[in-house]
Design an enzyme around this catalytic site. Structure first.
Site, short mmCIF file in Angstrom:
data_model
loop_
_atom_site.label_atom_id
_atom_site.label_comp_id
_atom_site.label_asym_id
_atom_site.label_seq_id
_atom_site.Cartn_x
_atom_site.Cartn_y
_atom_site.Cartn_z
CB SER A 12 0.18 -28.10 -3.51
OG SER A 12 0.33 -27.79 -4.89
CE1 TYR A 25 5.41 -27.42 -4.50
CE2 TYR A 25 3.45 -26.57 -5.59
CZ TYR A 25 4.07 -27.10 -4.47
OH TYR A 25 3.34 -27.30 -3.33
#
Length: 118
Positions: A12, A25
């Site tokens: 990401s 994350y």
């Protein structure tokens, strides 16, 4: 796996940077970068290539579920040069192209519409 195969890692925008409030994350996405780089080295000479694709904010049901406020979605979209979310089909195209391109071995591709860095 045979020569000509590919391994595509999907990270990401937080694979190479960090923001507050996203510790676990961000850590997991950074770990994928290391995994891809180590795998690339481990497969050296095998004819198998590895690439990491790092999508920007992609217009998926999951994103819309977590960010249901239209103003928040608009603010997110305004942080790239096209003022919109990435379409899932665009990410699929990048993944397909990466899987067919051994010249990208070890590369990290940011598919985020030119995200503004803050």
């Amino acid at each position: 796996m045979t020569r000509g195969s590919s391994i595509i890692f999907v990270g990401s925008t937080l694979s190479e940077k960090a923001v507050s409030g996203a510790l676990t994350y961000s850590t997991s996405k950074h770990a994928l970068v290391g995994l891809m780089r180590a795998t690339t080295q481990d497969l050296f000479g095998s004819g198998i290539h590895c690439v990491m694709v790092c999508p920007g904010f992609t217009d998926t049901p999951m994103l819309r579920k977590h960010l249901s406020d239209p103003e928040v979605l608009s603010a997110i979209a305004s942080n790239n040069s096209f003022n919109r979310l990435v379409e899932p089909s665009e990410i699929a195209s990048v993944v397909t192209d990466a899987s067919l391109s051994p010249v990208l071995n070890g590369a990290i591709i940011h598919a985020n519409l030119g995200q503004k860095e803050t």
